[in-house]
Enzyme design. Sequence first.
Site, PDB file in Angstrom:
ATOM      1  N   TRP A  59       0.847  -1.249  -0.209  1.00  0.00           N
ATOM      2  CA  TRP A  59      -0.003   0.026  -0.168  1.00  0.00           C
ATOM      3  C   TRP A  59       0.726   1.299  -0.336  1.00  0.00           C
ATOM      4  O   TRP A  59       0.692   2.535   0.034  1.00  0.00           O
ATOM      5  CB  TRP A  59      -0.995  -0.066   1.126  1.00  0.00           C
ATOM      6  CG  TRP A  59      -2.138  -0.993   1.416  1.00  0.00           C
ATOM      7  CD1 TRP A  59      -2.330  -1.191   0.190  1.00  0.00           C
ATOM      8  CD2 TRP A  59      -3.441  -0.857   1.307  1.00  0.00           C
ATOM      9  NE1 TRP A  59      -3.143  -2.733   0.608  1.00  0.00           N
ATOM     10  CE2 TRP A  59      -4.113  -1.603   1.162  1.00  0.00           C
ATOM     11  CE3 TRP A  59      -3.949   0.113   2.766  1.00  0.00           C
ATOM     12  CZ2 TRP A  59      -5.929  -1.915   1.791  1.00  0.00           C
ATOM     13  CZ3 TRP A  59      -5.387  -0.322   2.791  1.00  0.00           C
ATOM     14  CH2 TRP A  59      -5.883  -0.713   2.284  1.00  0.00           C
ATOM     15  N   ASP A  77       3.748  -1.194  10.724  1.00  0.00           N
ATOM     16  CA  ASP A  77       3.928  -2.462  11.371  1.00  0.00           C
ATOM     17  C   ASP A  77       4.910  -2.611  12.972  1.00  0.00           C
ATOM     18  O   ASP A  77       5.428  -2.448  12.723  1.00  0.00           O
ATOM     19  CB  ASP A  77       4.228  -2.590   9.848  1.00  0.00           C
ATOM     20  CG  ASP A  77       3.453  -4.051   9.769  1.00  0.00           C
ATOM     21  OD1 ASP A  77       3.860  -4.864  10.424  1.00  0.00           O
ATOM     22  OD2 ASP A  77       2.128  -4.249   9.444  1.00  0.00           O
ATOM     23  N   ASP A  93       3.627  -1.287  17.674  1.00  0.00           N
ATOM     24  CA  ASP A  93       2.740  -1.732  17.879  1.00  0.00           C
ATOM     25  C   ASP A  93       1.227  -0.425  17.995  1.00  0.00           C
ATOM     26  O   ASP A  93       1.606   0.682  18.185  1.00  0.00           O
ATOM     27  CB  ASP A  93       2.195  -2.300  18.973  1.00  0.00           C
ATOM     28  CG  ASP A  93       1.380  -3.005  19.223  1.00  0.00           C
ATOM     29  OD1 ASP A  93       0.951  -4.015  20.106  1.00  0.00           O
ATOM     30  OD2 ASP A  93       0.085  -3.081  18.398  1.00  0.00           O
ATOM     31  N   ASP A 118      -4.656  -1.615   6.784  1.00  0.00           N
ATOM     32  CA  ASP A 118      -4.950  -2.810   6.193  1.00  0.00           C
ATOM     33  C   ASP A 118      -4.236  -3.804   6.801  1.00  0.00           C
ATOM     34  O   ASP A 118      -4.179  -5.029   6.296  1.00  0.00           O
ATOM     35  CB  ASP A 118      -4.100  -2.491   4.466  1.00  0.00           C
ATOM     36  CG  ASP A 118      -4.014  -4.166   4.592  1.00  0.00           C
ATOM     37  OD1 ASP A 118      -6.203  -4.641   4.113  1.00  0.00           O
ATOM     38  OD2 ASP A 118      -3.682  -4.558   3.481  1.00  0.00           O
ATOM     39  N   LYS A 158     -10.107  -1.876   6.424  1.00  0.00           N
ATOM     40  CA  LYS A 158     -10.382  -3.280   6.161  1.00  0.00           C
ATOM     41  C   LYS A 158     -11.480  -4.140   7.139  1.00  0.00           C
ATOM     42  O   LYS A 158     -10.588  -3.636   8.329  1.00  0.00           O
ATOM     43  CB  LYS A 158      -9.265  -4.005   6.198  1.00  0.00           C
ATOM     44  CG  LYS A 158      -9.356  -5.558   5.995  1.00  0.00           C
ATOM     45  CD  LYS A 158      -8.579  -6.651   5.183  1.00  0.00           C
ATOM     46  CE  LYS A 158      -7.824  -6.819   6.269  1.00  0.00           C
ATOM     47  NZ  LYS A 158      -6.677  -7.670   5.693  1.00  0.00           N
TER      48      LYS A 158
HETATM   49  C1  LIG Z   1      -2.139  -7.983   5.654  1.00  0.00           C
HETATM   50  S1  LIG Z   1      -0.693  -7.323   5.863  1.00  0.00           S
HETATM   51  C2  LIG Z   1      -0.230  -5.337   5.659  1.00  0.00           C
HETATM   52  C3  LIG Z   1      -0.581  -5.709   4.387  1.00  0.00           C
HETATM   53  C4  LIG Z   1      -0.055  -4.150   3.185  1.00  0.00           C
HETATM   54  N1  LIG Z   1      -1.205  -3.107   3.347  1.00  0.00           N
HETATM   55  C5  LIG Z   1       0.503  -4.036   1.889  1.00  0.00           C
HETATM   56  O1  LIG Z   1       0.098  -4.815   1.432  1.00  0.00           O
HETATM   57  O2  LIG Z   1       2.010  -4.707   2.031  1.00  0.00           O
HETATM   58  C6  LIG Z   1      -1.694  -6.702   7.640  1.00  0.00           C
HETATM   59  C7  LIG Z   1       0.158  -6.058   8.346  1.00  0.00           C
HETATM   60  O3  LIG Z   1      -1.306  -5.944   9.856  1.00  0.00           O
HETATM   61  C8  LIG Z   1      -0.050  -6.242  10.586  1.00  0.00           C
HETATM   62  N2  LIG Z   1      -0.460  -5.586  11.755  1.00  0.00           N
HETATM   63  C9  LIG Z   1      -0.849  -6.762  12.635  1.00  0.00           C
HETATM   64  N3  LIG Z   1      -1.058  -5.811  14.039  1.00  0.00           N
HETATM   65  C10 LIG Z   1      -0.457  -5.172  14.222  1.00  0.00           C
HETATM   66  C11 LIG Z   1      -0.262  -3.859  15.325  1.00  0.00           C
HETATM   67  N4  LIG Z   1      -0.945  -4.549  16.083  1.00  0.00           N
HETATM   68  N5  LIG Z   1       0.236  -3.215  15.047  1.00  0.00           N
HETATM   69  C12 LIG Z   1       0.967  -2.917  13.820  1.00  0.00           C
HETATM   70  N6  LIG Z   1       0.924  -3.598  12.518  1.00  0.00           N
HETATM   71  C13 LIG Z   1      -0.149  -5.163  13.031  1.00  0.00           C
HETATM   72  C14 LIG Z   1       0.244  -7.663  10.025  1.00  0.00           C
HETATM   73  O4  LIG Z   1       2.321  -7.633  11.021  1.00  0.00           O
HETATM   74  C15 LIG Z   1       0.932  -7.552   8.533  1.00  0.00           C
HETATM   75  O5  LIG Z   1       1.845  -6.919   8.855  1.00  0.00           O
END
Ligand SMILES: C[S@@+](CC[C@H](N)C(=O)[O-])C[C@H]1O[C@@H](n2cnc3c(N)ncnc32)[C@H](O)[C@@H]1O
Length: 888
Positions: A59, A77, A93, A118, A158
């Site tokens: 993204w 992330d 986080d 996302d 999302k």
């Molecule tokens: C579907 S991926 C995102 C893909 C991204 N939109 C892309 O296009 O490359 C979901 C991401 O959410 C992150 N995630 C999950 N929980 C999180 C949190 N509490 N804080 C930050 N990131 C988090 C995961 O590490 C993962 O990389």
Amino acid sequence: MGKSQKKTGKGRLDKYYKLAKEQGYRARSAFKLIQLNKKFNFLESARCCIDLCAAPGGWLQVASKYMPVNSVIIGVDLVPIKPIPRVVTFASDITTPQCRNLIRAEVKDWKADVVLHDGAPNVGTAWVQDAYGQSELVLMSLKLAVEFLVKGGTFVTKVFRSADYNNLIWVFNQLFGKVEATKPPSSRNVSAEIFVVCREFLAPKYIDPKFLDPKHVFKDLSASIPDDPDKPTRAHNAEANVFQPDKKRRKRDGYEDGNYTLFKSIPASEFIHDTDPISVLGSVNKITFQSDEEKQWLILDITSGDVKANCNDLKVLGKGDFKTLIKWRLALREELGLDVKRKDTEDATETVQITDAVDEEQMIQDELERLNAENAARAKRNRRRANEVRTKTIQRMQLQMTAPMDIGLELQDASLGGQDDFFDLQGAEKGMRKRGGVITLVGADGVVIQESEGEDDGKGSDDEMLDSDEERERKTRELENELDGMYESYQGRLRERDAKFKVKEGREKNKEREAWTGIKEDNSSDDDDSDAEEGGWEEMERAKENGDNSSSGDESDDEDERSQVSNKKRALPSAKSSRDTKRARLLTNLKEPIPSGSQASKIWFSQDIFAGIDDDLEGIEDRRHDDIEMEDSSDDDDGNDDVEMEGNDDQDEIVDAEEGEEWDDEDDFEVVPQAEEDVDLWDVSNVDEDALKQAHIQKHGLTTAEAVTLAQQLVNREKSKTQLINDGFNRYSLNAKDGLPSWFLDDENKHYKPNIPVTKEAIAALRAKQRALDARPIKKIAEAKARKKYKAAQRLEKAMKKAEGVNDTSDMSEREKASQIEKLMRKGLSKGKPQKEIKLVVAKGVHKGVQGRPKGVKGRYTMVDSRMKKEVRAKKRAEKANKKRKRA
Ligand SMILES: C[S@@+](CC[C@H](N)C(=O)[O-])C[C@H]1O[C@@H](n2cnc3c(N)ncnc32)[C@H](O)[C@@H]1O
């Protein structure tokens, strides 16, 4: 997980996967954002975008592509994201305050136009829990969004279709003017994900914290999971409907099992006799009075008009109305003798108590929330004020109204009242803190050391913090770091303002490379040279005793000496980068791809005209490049996709960038492998400065008069190696520069250097070299000339061959042969075929704005403006007239 399994199973590697790979996107999910943006057009006009849960960066790549140049793009992330041009990323986080602070430090007092989310929780548990976790993550991202979004901004998130979906949409609707849920074509149908685009952020002054509290927003979910399995869920829901009637959650779970009736009414007697009246109130639409007995109840005094109206439509009632009905029921039961009066009273008291307890609790809760909200608002106000002051300071810096030196004076001014010492940095910091100047300081390792936002700092006063000497020292260090940062940004502005500055700076550095500051010992190449091995004081003493003769007879020695002319002054790239890392986060971005240049200056220097300069500054740029590479590589180390994404529930497959291995999981997400880049990483331990130096000399020769002078002296045996070594120990050498501020070092560099004598011959030699260089034709011209010559030689050769043929023929007279040969030779010596004339076509009239070949024009043509055509015609006319005159 095998590759083949994935390719066939679920058809994972679909067209978007391939497209992503083709177009260099890191994840197929990039197309989801592209499609969302195509529909809602939020990226093109955005100047600041925050992508929450952004790894691996698909993204972010899209945002960087579609948003205007110079926009601010931030990605966060849990796992590190490999660098993307024009994008700032960090690992954090999103549910923690630390993440919020990092974003705040990055955007400063800007507001984001778009916040993207996302995210998917990195757990693979039961679907319900996952979905709930996802919803919580959405709410957390919304919390960040409302803090950073500008009024009218867009939030894209999302959401999973689950029990919480409607609650989330309800909350979004409270905060945004337009809320639309959509599923882009690239999102797989089998995936439960749906994207909600919330536009026109209302930016209300006060947002009820309940909107952003999962406990409140998703209250029903917990309500629907019975604590006591014996107690039916219906009762729970019904109670919730009575005590929290204003929330329209009734239909969220649909109708209770087995009950598909839209409208439900019960006779009043059932309500009066039921042991669980609250459940009844929560589950029916209407209470009717049809039997004779019930009709009698209608005319009783206790059955007021309110009660009758309330019974008519229970679904529109509020908490107070329900209470009225419960009181009415108790009174009626008393009237009917169903309960003895005392007991009734007890009963009533009990019920009221429950209700009151709920009310009281609610009130306390509300009061607490109100106080919290007030506190938060006050803190926010203070923060905003502090931000304003800070922005003003930065703006003043940017407008050249404040030089870094002035900042010190300002600080002093602030500390005058307190009778502080003029150079008391701690006092200065206090002053700055008072004005909200110091917000976040970043330590040498890039970790946020301290956070303070005006009065918002809840961890004790400054005095407390400065209690110990250690603390004081740390503060001083931090402030110095910040001053360093300010100086760096001042330098950056200078660079931006003066395009020549970079060239000048480059030249300076280049000069520095060549500048002589002494000879460095090279034991490896000097094994036989006892002088060199000893070196130091003894050597100096012996040199004094022996005069120049110590090594003058040794030819190989001289060779060594020449090869050992090295540059002690040259700073390793790490010196610069370590200084860079000291920069205060407040002012500059640590993760800038090229720390020493702004975007504008980068664009400026990317012009063709500066291409040559790059060549000249090659060494410097190489090192800078190495710097960047080093940064990148460290990021890369962190950002190992394989490890990063493990356990991420939302990822379909992740293809390891290096090994091409794939990792499959639940949902709709792939990381697309990128073509391996052949990157040479800069390794400090492997840098052979001498080799670099030698290579540079091999390529460019000696480029400074000092170096040429010294070389001449060595060759002419005017100086020995020992003497040069001795000269190397001067008052400018071995100066420890650690910990000195960069502005001081810069200033010192201008004047504090040894004065090395240069000879006329050296300057003459260099000038001659330069003249020779200038006299050399440009490569392309030389090539063209050589081509021309070669073709002429070929033509001549061909003509001569033909002439020989003619000469050998017997059926021609000598006269004919001579004329034929002359003709051939003339042709061979001619300039070849005349070039076909290029037709000039004026780009006006019928040819105006025509793309491609203009109508009716054959052969070679070029589009010109009318001026040129006129000039060419005039030239031809003049030539013709000249010819005529000559003939006459
Ligand atoms: C579907 S991926 C995102 C893909 C991204 N939109 C892309 O296009 O490359 C979901 C991401 O959410 C992150 N995630 C999950 N929980 C999180 C949190 N509490 N804080 C930050 N990131 C988090 C995961 O590490 C993962 O990389």
